[in-house]
Scaffold this motif. Sequence first.
Motif, PDB file in Angstrom:
ATOM      1  N   CYS A 102     -17.295  64.771   6.426  1.00  0.00           N
ATOM      2  CA  CYS A 102     -18.013  66.053   6.390  1.00  0.00           C
ATOM      3  C   CYS A 102     -19.489  65.839   6.692  1.00  0.00           C
ATOM      4  O   CYS A 102     -20.097  66.589   7.462  1.00  0.00           O
ATOM      5  CB  CYS A 102     -17.871  66.705   5.015  1.00  0.00           C
ATOM      6  SG  CYS A 102     -16.192  67.136   4.560  1.00  0.00           S
ATOM      7  N   GLY A 103     -20.064  64.804   6.076  1.00  0.00           N
ATOM      8  CA  GLY A 103     -21.497  64.568   6.211  1.00  0.00           C
ATOM      9  C   GLY A 103     -21.948  64.382   7.636  1.00  0.00           C
ATOM     10  O   GLY A 103     -23.028  64.850   8.027  1.00  0.00           O
ATOM     11  N   ALA A 104     -21.134  63.714   8.452  1.00  0.00           N
ATOM     12  CA  ALA A 104     -21.505  63.482   9.842  1.00  0.00           C
ATOM     13  C   ALA A 104     -21.595  64.796  10.604  1.00  0.00           C
ATOM     14  O   ALA A 104     -22.560  65.043  11.338  1.00  0.00           O
ATOM     15  CB  ALA A 104     -20.493  62.547  10.502  1.00  0.00           C
ATOM     16  N   PHE A 105     -20.599  65.663  10.425  1.00  0.00           N
ATOM     17  CA  PHE A 105     -20.609  66.943  11.139  1.00  0.00           C
ATOM     18  C   PHE A 105     -21.713  67.843  10.616  1.00  0.00           C
ATOM     19  O   PHE A 105     -22.391  68.532  11.383  1.00  0.00           O
ATOM     20  CB  PHE A 105     -19.249  67.626  11.017  1.00  0.00           C
ATOM     21  CG  PHE A 105     -19.024  68.710  12.037  1.00  0.00           C
ATOM     22  CD1 PHE A 105     -18.714  68.382  13.346  1.00  0.00           C
ATOM     23  CD2 PHE A 105     -19.128  70.046  11.700  1.00  0.00           C
ATOM     24  CE1 PHE A 105     -18.521  69.371  14.306  1.00  0.00           C
ATOM     25  CE2 PHE A 105     -18.932  71.043  12.640  1.00  0.00           C
ATOM     26  CZ  PHE A 105     -18.623  70.707  13.956  1.00  0.00           C
ATOM     27  N   LEU A 106     -21.916  67.832   9.312  1.00  0.00           N
ATOM     28  CA  LEU A 106     -22.990  68.624   8.724  1.00  0.00           C
ATOM     29  C   LEU A 106     -24.350  68.208   9.274  1.00  0.00           C
ATOM     30  O   LEU A 106     -25.208  69.048   9.563  1.00  0.00           O
ATOM     31  CB  LEU A 106     -22.984  68.459   7.199  1.00  0.00           C
ATOM     32  CG  LEU A 106     -21.810  69.069   6.436  1.00  0.00           C
ATOM     33  CD1 LEU A 106     -21.751  68.528   5.020  1.00  0.00           C
ATOM     34  CD2 LEU A 106     -21.892  70.593   6.428  1.00  0.00           C
TER      35      LEU A 106
END
Length: 437
Positions: A265-269
């Motif tokens: 999630c963190g990468a896309f966020l």
Amino acid sequence: MKDSFVENVNEEYLTDCMRCGFCLSACPTYLATNNDETHSPRGRIALMKAMRDGDVVWDGSVEDSFDMCLGCRACEPACPAGVQYGALIEETRIAIQQVKPKKFVEKTARKAAFDGIFADQKKMAGTVKLIQFYQKSGLQKATRKIGFLDLFPPFMKEMEGVLPAVEKKKKREKKRGNPSKTATTKVAFFTGCLMDTLFQETNRKTIEMLEWLGAEVTIPKEQQCCGALHGHSGELDKGVRNAKANIDAFDSDDYDYIVNNAGGCGAFLSEYEKHLQADSEYAEKAARFSRKMTDISSLFVKLGLNARLKELESEEAGIVTYQDSCHLRNVNKVFLEPRSLLEDAPGFEYKELIDAESCCGSAGIYNLLQPEMARRILDSKMKGVKELQPAKVVTSNPGCLMQMQVGIQREGLEKEMQAVHIVDFLHEAIHKKQKQG
């Protein structure tokens, strides 16, 4: 198909590739297929260009090459030319989805997933309630006893075996932050869709630890799935829809950081800024959102958790090791922080896992769509685990966690080791010492 590639796939990104081959040794599918060039980043980029130029006719072998890509983006840090492979594979999947004929079942499944479950947290919660009913009603025990799960593909049966126990709704609702009046750091918590349903106990511990470290935690309402699964499946426009909803939910000057505890999630966020840079209404807000985004390990380090861990003493409990979340490492460049926390954790000796930086084969829903390749990659990963014999295999992503649990279960090592989320591991280490004290 050619016209769709021309429309969607950036030619400049394609020509950045010098075909030097530095990416080859970093690519799990290239290695797992005995150096098959069509399953390497360099080979896939060549196919993208050939499709765009009309030099190759679309067929099953071309589709297999793109489908087999994990999207782990390990090729990006290895590339001396800075090829934006992540953007290229996203654009390629958009080009394919826009023109590829789909059967009714696939159309229905994609709509249910991307316009339903992963577009509305309430629908996700409803789906998880069905899992809870399956676990609590006795249906799970019955299906296992009669061998009903044997009718499904082996990997689906294995994944069912490592599903975490889902808590009751009333219990979940009570587990929310308790802001500190003396907090100097203010944090907004991105709860995630899977993390706040299947792994809500980890979310509860995340909040508890942040407050223990002196942070005030806010959980903005109306947040949705990050959009990563959409973006990785050729549905980037729907991922951007989710991004806008999240940006609106978190657009406030009342906190210093937006924190997440799921590497994927963190990468896309963190790439909301990239995806919305041309949007006049959201570009500035997206940039502000991405600047505030941080991973839980990074924030723990900033809040001084290392020093707090060093103050604790405990009896020797064995070896702990770490399996990288591909996107956390390759996109967000976070890999030292979680290791430093594990090195300082009381009672454990940290040892590096062989090829910890290589993908475990989870890759979102890759292990469901490409079970054979996912299995081969996981089997390779488990060779290193068995050689190291850790008591704990720590991960920073729910998909990686379940994948490593499947690997441990498949090897019959459940009594010797556990796969755990880094938050759960650190919380337990601290909680044990506090009980002893």
